[in-house]
Design an enzyme around this catalytic site. Structure first.
Site, mmCIF file in Angstrom:
data_model
loop_
_atom_site.group_PDB
_atom_site.id
_atom_site.type_symbol
_atom_site.label_atom_id
_atom_site.label_comp_id
_atom_site.label_asym_id
_atom_site.label_seq_id
_atom_site.Cartn_x
_atom_site.Cartn_y
_atom_site.Cartn_z
ATOM 1 N N ASP A 82 0.799 -1.079 -0.060
ATOM 2 C CA ASP A 82 0.158 -0.052 0.190
ATOM 3 C C ASP A 82 0.733 1.278 -0.057
ATOM 4 O OD1 ASP A 82 -1.795 1.864 0.296
ATOM 5 O OD2 ASP A 82 -2.957 0.778 2.094
ATOM 6 N N ASP A 127 -1.817 6.258 -5.849
ATOM 7 C CA ASP A 127 -2.165 5.423 -5.141
ATOM 8 C C ASP A 127 -2.259 3.994 -5.651
ATOM 9 O OD1 ASP A 127 -2.986 3.868 -2.836
ATOM 10 O OD2 ASP A 127 -4.951 4.599 -2.844
#
Ligand SMILES: *[C@@H]1O[C@H](CO)[C@@H](O)[C@H](O)[C@H]1NC(C)=O
Ligand SMILES: *[C@@H]1O[C@H](CO)[C@@H](O)[C@H](O)[C@H]1NC(C)=O
Ligand SMILES: *[C@@H]1O[C@H](CO)[C@@H](O)[C@H](O)[C@H]1NC(C)=O
Ligand SMILES: *[C@@H]1O[C@H](CO)[C@@H](O)[C@H](O)[C@H]1NC(C)=O
Ligand SMILES: *[C@@H]1O[C@H](CO)[C@@H](O)[C@H](O)[C@H]1NC(C)=O
Ligand SMILES: *[C@@H]1O[C@H](CO)[C@@H](O)[C@H](O)[C@H]1NC(C)=O
Length: 435
Positions: free
Chosen positions: A109, A311
């Site tokens: 992440d 992201d």
């Protein structure tokens, strides 16, 4: 202590941790980056259609966005790290924890800082298919004392001393997910030959992942820019750089996540834009989207201050309002095909696929860099032959997100040392085959 001082302190103390391995990984290394819905993933479900997968992906994205949004809008006195979630993410890596090493799949992440896994003895854990990490079975495990500098890398009001002076942490997220446990040090390796002998991570004794009950995730590997992330722990040994080149999602191979010198992308087609990190949420990778050209028409956001976040865990691209509305209007006009009436949620523009569609050139204008997107970065084709725009409005005021569909077939390099983000249009399948 203000945020900046905290950050500087954090950098200094991380430096001393990572220097141990510096010489061994100078040349860099690479590991497989597995899309959670690909055939190589432990999450793979061959019976799911593209639309099912997208619905799941979007659920993940929007719950993630809720957390990012809470975080971006929160005032500086609140601890931002408590709101970003280690959400389910879209990509997994294989890690080996402890000695002897135990193989696990963890979610990577770029929007998270602390890495953590569920730990035994667990007081309250979400279901997990594989055994929990047991620190007492690992000969390389060590505690982190609560008066150590390492413990202070955790956000100020999120760490405390345990009964045996161990460093306890707590992260509570906006969607009621949480992890509470002990900061520990153990070796983490990435398969073959790369080991970080003294990795710092969270050993969670009370955890919940409200968004995923599949039993698959065991934890998170944080690739954010904050002091506890894997990138900061590897620090100077990887020149604070990593990159990836995402394959199309129907690919049978895994993408590569590269670190250090191997991560540097080269060639005439490389373009770079400055990272505009905000010290109050320094673990997010922010940069600026000035505008978008669709065919002959250029739309401006009027922004210069870092309105976009990149992201790995968000599927669709999200554009700030009202910029999105102008973008959608322009895209519909240029394509010239009317939208079907029943557009699947959460999408905004779908039409039946036909081979002779003329896609407009679509260029994203960042500060100092332009990238031209391909139709497959902008549209997703569903089984029922519906072609849908993979761009939706953002529900965070003034913040856009460059999602992972838009990043397919680009080499993307995150360079924290050079404070820049670089892109090179590439055929990622060819790159995998060559290396
Ligand atoms: C591990 O070593 C092999 C050969 O010794 C090398 O080809 C490979 O790139 C190395 N793997 C990593 C992840 O560095
Ligand atoms: C940093 O983020 C805070 C909170 O979101 C915001 O108020 C501030 O304007 C941002 N600073 C810069 C330089 O963008
Ligand atoms: C290791 O910890 C587990 C609980 O996590 C406990 O059941 C077990 O007895 C411990 N083993 C040893 C050798 O201490
Ligand atoms: C964990 O999340 C699930 C799913 O949202 C929820 O039903 C459960 O009550 C939560 N457990 C705890 C201990 O918070
Ligand atoms: C990006 O595109 C704009 C508009 O076409 C142009 O003015 C600008 O010079 C380009 N920037 C770079 C770095 O190529
Ligand atoms: C990339 O290369 C592969 C193998 O050479 C080829 O099959 C594929 O069509 C190429 N993809 C694109 C988008 O050009």
């Amino acid at each position: 202590m203000n945020t900046l001082e905290f950050f500087i302190l954090a950098l200094c103390s991380v430096f001393s941790i990572s220097i141990i391995e510096a010489s061994k990984i100078e040349s860099g290394f690479s590991i497989d980056l597995i899309h959670r819905d690909s055939a190589m993933s432990p999450y793979y479900n061959p019976s799911m259609s593209t639309l099912d997968l997208l619905r799941n992906a979007d659920l993940r994205s929007s719950s993630r966005l809720k957390r990012v949004s809470l975080y971006l809008l929160s005032n500086e006195n609140e601890s931002p790290e408590s709101i970003i979630i280690p959400n389910n993410g879209d990509f997994l890596i294989r890690i080996y924890i402890g000695t002897p090493p135990v193989e696990r799949f963890a979610i990577v992440d770029t929007g998270s800082d602390l890495s953590w896994v569920q730990c035994s003895p667990c007081e309250s854990c979400f279901p997990q298919d594989t055994p929990l990490y047991e620190s007492n079975k690992s000969s390389t495990f060590t505690n982190v004392p609560c008066d150590s500098q390492s413990c202070t890398l955790l956000p100020t009001n999120q760490h405390t001393c345990g009964k045996s002076e161990e460093c306890l942490y707590s992260y509570f997220y906006g969607d009621k997910s949480f992890t509470v446990g002990e900061l520990v040090v153990d070796s983490i390796s990435f398969g073959s030959n790369v080991t970080i002998p003294k990795s710092m991570f969270g050993c969670g004794y009370y955890n919940n992942f409200t968004a995923d009950t599949s039993g698959k995730p065991v934890g998170i590997v944080g690739l954010g820019a904050g002091p506890l992330s894997l990138i900061s722990q590897l620090g100077d040994s990887i020149g604070r750089k990593f990159s990836y080149c995402l394959l199309p999602f129907n690919s049978k191979s895994a993408s590569k996540l590269k670190f250090g010198n191997q991560a540097i992308i080269k060639g005439d087609s490389v373009v770079s834009t400055p990272l505009l990190m905000n010290s109050s949420h320094h673990f997010l990778y922010q940069f600026n989207l000035q505008g978008i050209t669709i065919g002959q028409n250029t739309l401006q956001t009027g922004r210069t201050d870092g309105n976009m976040v990149i992201d790995s865990g968000t599927t669709l691209t999200l554009l700030e309002q009202p910029f999105f509305d102008n973008f959608l209007t322009s895209m519909k006009l240029t394509i010239g095909i009317e939208s079907v009436e029943d557009v699947p949620n959460p999408l905004h523009y779908c039409f039946p696929f036909q081979p002779d569609i003329e896609f407009p050139d679509t260029i994203l204008h960042f500060n100092g860099a332009n990238i031209t997107l391909n139709p497959f970065n902008m549209f997703i084709l569903f089984e029922n032959n519906l072609l849908c725009l993979a761009v939706v409005p953002s529900n965070i005021q003034g913040i856009s997100v460059l999602g992972n569909v838009a990043q397919v077939n680009f080499q993307v390099e995150y360079d924290l040392e050079g404070e820049k983000l670089s892109f090179a249009a590439s055929n990622c399948t060819d790159i995998i085959n060559i290396s």
